[in-house]
Design a protein around this motif. Structure first.
Motif, PDB file in Angstrom:
ATOM      1  N   THR A  40       0.819  -1.205   0.000  1.00  0.00           N
ATOM      2  CA  THR A  40       0.000   0.000   0.000  1.00  0.00           C
ATOM      3  C   THR A  40       0.857   1.261   0.000  1.00  0.00           C
ATOM      4  N   ALA A  41       1.914   1.265   0.795  1.00  0.00           N
ATOM      5  CA  ALA A  41       2.787   2.446   0.861  1.00  0.00           C
ATOM      6  C   ALA A  41       3.428   2.702  -0.498  1.00  0.00           C
ATOM      7  N   PHE A  42       3.882   1.651  -1.152  1.00  0.00           N
ATOM      8  CA  PHE A  42       4.485   1.766  -2.481  1.00  0.00           C
ATOM      9  C   PHE A  42       3.487   2.363  -3.466  1.00  0.00           C
ATOM     10  N   HIS A  43       2.256   1.857  -3.455  1.00  0.00           N
ATOM     11  CA  HIS A  43       1.234   2.351  -4.373  1.00  0.00           C
ATOM     12  C   HIS A  43       0.868   3.801  -4.071  1.00  0.00           C
ATOM     13  N   ALA A  44       0.874   4.165  -2.796  1.00  0.00           N
ATOM     14  CA  ALA A  44       0.563   5.552  -2.413  1.00  0.00           C
ATOM     15  C   ALA A  44       1.621   6.507  -2.957  1.00  0.00           C
ATOM     16  N   VAL A  45       2.890   6.108  -2.860  1.00  0.00           N
ATOM     17  CA  VAL A  45       3.984   6.941  -3.367  1.00  0.00           C
ATOM     18  C   VAL A  45       3.853   7.113  -4.876  1.00  0.00           C
ATOM     19  N   VAL A  46       3.574   6.025  -5.577  1.00  0.00           N
ATOM     20  CA  VAL A  46       3.421   6.083  -7.039  1.00  0.00           C
ATOM     21  C   VAL A  46       2.241   6.972  -7.418  1.00  0.00           C
ATOM     22  N   LEU A  47       1.137   6.874  -6.674  1.00  0.00           N
ATOM     23  CA  LEU A  47      -0.046   7.681  -6.963  1.00  0.00           C
ATOM     24  C   LEU A  47       0.247   9.171  -6.820  1.00  0.00           C
ATOM     25  N   VAL A  48       0.933   9.554  -5.746  1.00  0.00           N
ATOM     26  CA  VAL A  48       1.262  10.967  -5.545  1.00  0.00           C
ATOM     27  C   VAL A  48       2.284  11.426  -6.582  1.00  0.00           C
ATOM     28  N   ALA A  49       3.195  10.554  -6.960  1.00  0.00           N
ATOM     29  CA  ALA A  49       4.159  10.901  -8.005  1.00  0.00           C
ATOM     30  C   ALA A  49       3.437  11.205  -9.319  1.00  0.00           C
ATOM     31  N   MET A  50       2.415  10.416  -9.636  1.00  0.00           N
ATOM     32  CA  MET A  50       1.626  10.660 -10.848  1.00  0.00           C
ATOM     33  C   MET A  50       0.892  11.991 -10.755  1.00  0.00           C
ATOM     34  N   LEU A  51       0.414  12.321  -9.564  1.00  0.00           N
ATOM     35  CA  LEU A  51      -0.243  13.611  -9.348  1.00  0.00           C
ATOM     36  C   LEU A  51       0.745  14.746  -9.563  1.00  0.00           C
ATOM     37  N   ASP A  52       1.976  14.563  -9.075  1.00  0.00           N
ATOM     38  CA  ASP A  52       3.008  15.586  -9.252  1.00  0.00           C
ATOM     39  C   ASP A  52       3.352  15.778 -10.730  1.00  0.00           C
ATOM     40  N   VAL A  53       3.444  14.682 -11.465  1.00  0.00           N
ATOM     41  CA  VAL A  53       3.732  14.772 -12.899  1.00  0.00           C
ATOM     42  C   VAL A  53       2.621  15.532 -13.617  1.00  0.00           C
ATOM     43  N   ALA A  54       1.379  15.271 -13.222  1.00  0.00           N
ATOM     44  CA  ALA A  54       0.247  15.986 -13.821  1.00  0.00           C
ATOM     45  C   ALA A  54       0.360  17.486 -13.542  1.00  0.00           C
ATOM     46  N   MET A  55       0.747  17.838 -12.310  1.00  0.00           N
ATOM     47  CA  MET A  55       0.926  19.258 -11.963  1.00  0.00           C
ATOM     48  C   MET A  55       2.085  19.859 -12.743  1.00  0.00           C
ATOM     49  N   LEU A  56       3.151  19.077 -12.902  1.00  0.00           N
ATOM     50  CA  LEU A  56       4.319  19.558 -13.645  1.00  0.00           C
ATOM     51  C   LEU A  56       3.919  19.901 -15.088  1.00  0.00           C
ATOM     52  N   LEU A  57       3.150  19.020 -15.695  1.00  0.00           N
ATOM     53  CA  LEU A  57       2.702  19.255 -17.074  1.00  0.00           C
ATOM     54  C   LEU A  57       1.703  20.397 -17.147  1.00  0.00           C
ATOM     55  N   ASN A  58       0.870  20.506 -16.130  1.00  0.00           N
ATOM     56  CA  ASN A  58      -0.123  21.585 -16.102  1.00  0.00           C
ATOM     57  C   ASN A  58       0.544  22.944 -15.942  1.00  0.00           C
ATOM     58  N   THR A  59       1.612  22.977 -15.119  1.00  0.00           N
ATOM     59  CA  THR A  59       2.353  24.230 -14.931  1.00  0.00           C
ATOM     60  C   THR A  59       3.060  24.622 -16.220  1.00  0.00           C
ATOM     61  N   GLY A  60       3.781  23.622 -16.784  1.00  0.00           N
ATOM     62  CA  GLY A  60       4.416  23.830 -18.074  1.00  0.00           C
ATOM     63  C   GLY A  60       5.512  24.869 -18.055  1.00  0.00           C
ATOM     64  N   ILE A  61       6.094  25.094 -19.234  1.00  0.00           N
ATOM     65  CA  ILE A  61       7.130  26.103 -19.416  1.00  0.00           C
ATOM     66  C   ILE A  61       6.625  27.107 -20.415  1.00  0.00           C
ATOM     67  N   GLN A  62       6.192  28.243 -19.926  1.00  0.00           N
ATOM     68  CA  GLN A  62       5.595  29.235 -20.807  1.00  0.00           C
ATOM     69  C   GLN A  62       6.656  29.974 -21.604  1.00  0.00           C
ATOM     70  N   PRO A  63       6.356  30.329 -22.851  1.00  0.00           N
ATOM     71  CA  PRO A  63       7.319  31.072 -23.655  1.00  0.00           C
ATOM     72  C   PRO A  63       7.655  32.408 -23.010  1.00  0.00           C
ATOM     73  N   SER A  64       8.928  32.794 -23.083  1.00  0.00           N
ATOM     74  CA  SER A  64       9.345  34.064 -22.487  1.00  0.00           C
ATOM     75  C   SER A  64       9.135  35.194 -23.490  1.00  0.00           C
TER      76      SER A  64
END
Length: 249
Positions: free
Chosen positions: A225-249
């Motif tokens: 369960t702990a392993f799956h919880a870590v993976v789940l939050v990591a996936m959430l972080d990746v989603a946030m990373l992509l949502n934040t993105g790198i905006q053109p300067s």
């Protein structure tokens, strides 16, 4: 494939066209293939000794010469495919790849095994940004480094016993399963906190709750369960990373 998809997703947020996104994905994929193939080539004897599944080189299904040729083709290809994005982006990608190759060639067996993950993942947003929008936000690089470090612990957990039996004594092996799980949980939570500052703070208590529940329930013998919880939050972080993105300067 996951790292390539993340790089392509980040590239799409920089405003480059479809060709630029595909070229970014191709450069990253070539680099990832070189890292994965080199890893299996170096580990072939160890994998064969413990009869690790899913390793065609160790099983003799693919010759070592074939894999060596694949490494020698994919590694330079990753650099060449990076050149259209400029010298700075190419240099950053090369440093990230050298870090990953160093892991394959021996760093994985020592106490600094997490360092290549932190460096290589942390430089991924920099490579993408320098190829299009300019220097990336430091927070994105930090979040990526934290996620990469967590990935190291999560990736090592299923193979701790086999690795130890073949002489691999990286940081997760020295800490043990319980402490490595806790380290992965803290790292993905830290990444959540960093990304929440540029996305939404609502996700932070959610991440903390998922990790807390996972660690609590994961105390039962044999529980993953702990392993799956870590993976789940990591996936959430990746989603946030992509949502934040790198905006053109």
């Amino acid at each position: 494939m996951a790292v390539t998809a993340i790089a392509a997703g980040l590239a799409a947020t920089t405003g480059r066209d479809a060709g630029g996104v595909l070229l970014t994905a191709a450069a990253v994929l070539a680099g990832q293939l070189s890292v994965g193939w080199l890893n299996d080539l170096v580990d072939a004897d160890r994998d064969a000794r413990v009869r690790r599944q899913g390793k065609p080189v160790a099983a003799g299904e693919v010759s070592r010469r074939t894999v060596l040729i694949a490494v020698l083709v994919s590694a330079p290809a990753a650099v060449v495919l990076s050149l259209p994005f400029g010298i700075a982006a190419t240099a950053v990608h090369l440093v990230a790849l050298v870090s990953a190759w160093a892991y394959d060639l021996g760093v994985k067996a020592g106490p600094l095994s997490v360092l290549p993950y932190a460096v290589s993942f942390g430089l991924l947003p920099a490579f993408v940004a320098l190829g299009g929008a300019g220097p990336p936000p430091a927070r994105l690089m930090l979040a990526a480094a934290l996620l990469g470090s967590a990935a190291h612990f999560v990736n090592a957990l299923p193979d701790l016993a086999d690795d130890a039996a073949t002489g691999v004594r990286g940081l997760p092996h020295r800490l043990g399963a319980a402490k490595s799980t806790a380290a992965a949980a803290l790292l993905v939570l830290a990444a959540s906190a960093v990304l929440a500052g540029v996305s939404s703070w609502v996700v932070l208590p959610l991440a903390a709750a998922v990790l807390g529940a996972g660690l609590l329930l994961g105390r039962r013998p044999g529980s993953r369960t702990a392993f799956h919880a870590v993976v789940l939050v990591a996936m959430l972080d990746v989603a946030m990373l992509l949502n934040t993105g790198i905006q053109p300067s």
